[in-house]
Design a protein around this motif. Sequence first.
Motif, PDB file in Angstrom:
ATOM      1  N   VAL A  29      25.563  66.662  52.599  1.00 54.52           N
ATOM      2  CA  VAL A  29      26.195  67.067  51.341  1.00 54.52           C
ATOM      3  C   VAL A  29      25.213  67.040  50.174  1.00 54.52           C
ATOM      4  O   VAL A  29      25.330  67.835  49.231  1.00 54.52           O
ATOM      5  CB  VAL A  29      27.436  66.182  51.054  1.00 54.52           C
ATOM      6  N   LEU A  30      24.240  66.141  50.209  1.00 54.99           N
ATOM      7  CA  LEU A  30      23.216  66.053  49.161  1.00 54.99           C
ATOM      8  C   LEU A  30      21.844  65.894  49.802  1.00 54.99           C
ATOM      9  O   LEU A  30      21.682  65.118  50.751  1.00 54.99           O
ATOM     10  CB  LEU A  30      23.458  64.851  48.239  1.00 54.99           C
ATOM     11  N   SER A  31      20.863  66.613  49.290  1.00 53.13           N
ATOM     12  CA  SER A  31      19.485  66.344  49.686  1.00 53.13           C
ATOM     13  C   SER A  31      19.034  65.046  49.025  1.00 53.13           C
ATOM     14  O   SER A  31      19.703  64.526  48.120  1.00 53.13           O
ATOM     15  CB  SER A  31      18.576  67.485  49.235  1.00 53.13           C
ATOM     16  N   MET A  32      17.902  64.519  49.470  1.00 53.84           N
ATOM     17  CA  MET A  32      17.396  63.293  48.848  1.00 53.84           C
ATOM     18  C   MET A  32      17.107  63.513  47.370  1.00 53.84           C
ATOM     19  O   MET A  32      17.356  62.637  46.541  1.00 53.84           O
ATOM     20  CB  MET A  32      16.144  62.800  49.567  1.00 53.84           C
ATOM     21  N   GLN A  33      16.591  64.684  47.021  1.00 61.49           N
ATOM     22  CA  GLN A  33      16.285  64.971  45.620  1.00 61.49           C
ATOM     23  C   GLN A  33      17.563  65.029  44.776  1.00 61.49           C
ATOM     24  O   GLN A  33      17.603  64.512  43.645  1.00 61.49           O
ATOM     25  CB  GLN A  33      15.523  66.295  45.514  1.00 61.49           C
TER      26      GLN A  33
END
Length: 221
Positions: A39-43
């Motif tokens: 759902v979210l990249s690390m960035q």
Amino acid sequence: MEKTGKPYCFLDFDGTLVSNERRLYQFFINNLPDGFRDVLSMQEFWALKRLGIHEVDWINSKLNLGMDTAEWKARKSEEIEEACYLALDDKFDYVDETLRRLKRSYRLILISRREDRKGLLDELQRLGLTEFFESIEILRHNEEGKGRVIRQKYGDADESSILAGDTEDDMQACMDNAVRGYLVLSGIRGRWISHRFTGQKRISIVNDIRELPDPADAVKR
């Protein structure tokens, strides 16, 4: 502590000397429901953290998953300092050289928050950082502020002493004492935190600890 003539340099650990970005992100994706771990990249995850937005609050507001924030925080407190997660911490590549420089002019004191004291001491040893510090202060997350420790144990710290950290907790410790504060942008909060301390001339913003001044320059600022 007996004063030796050198001022103090109090240093936070997470976000100041090491990046805990990979550790926090790995815990995040490990604890998401199946089908949502991308759902979210690390960035993107780190951008939320730097804005002070809790990841579970964001997910619930966008995806309506009904995740329990209190349960999440309790699980995180229990697991985030396990060895498998701590191994993901990355020492900033400039830390050793910078600490050697600072140690020539300051008494280096590490002051950090961790639940597992031994885990942090082992991590410091693994990263080769223990030898730089005259003293290591470790507070649990529910303990009183860092400012109390500085006031009680380092009462001779004056405006020639400095503190560098990446959170509100660190900057409040500066305001509770006479030391000068440096908000480092290498960690979990962004520049906006400084506005909580608007008008406080003893707090400055730096990109990382390489920009910390020598004592004579610190007093001039």
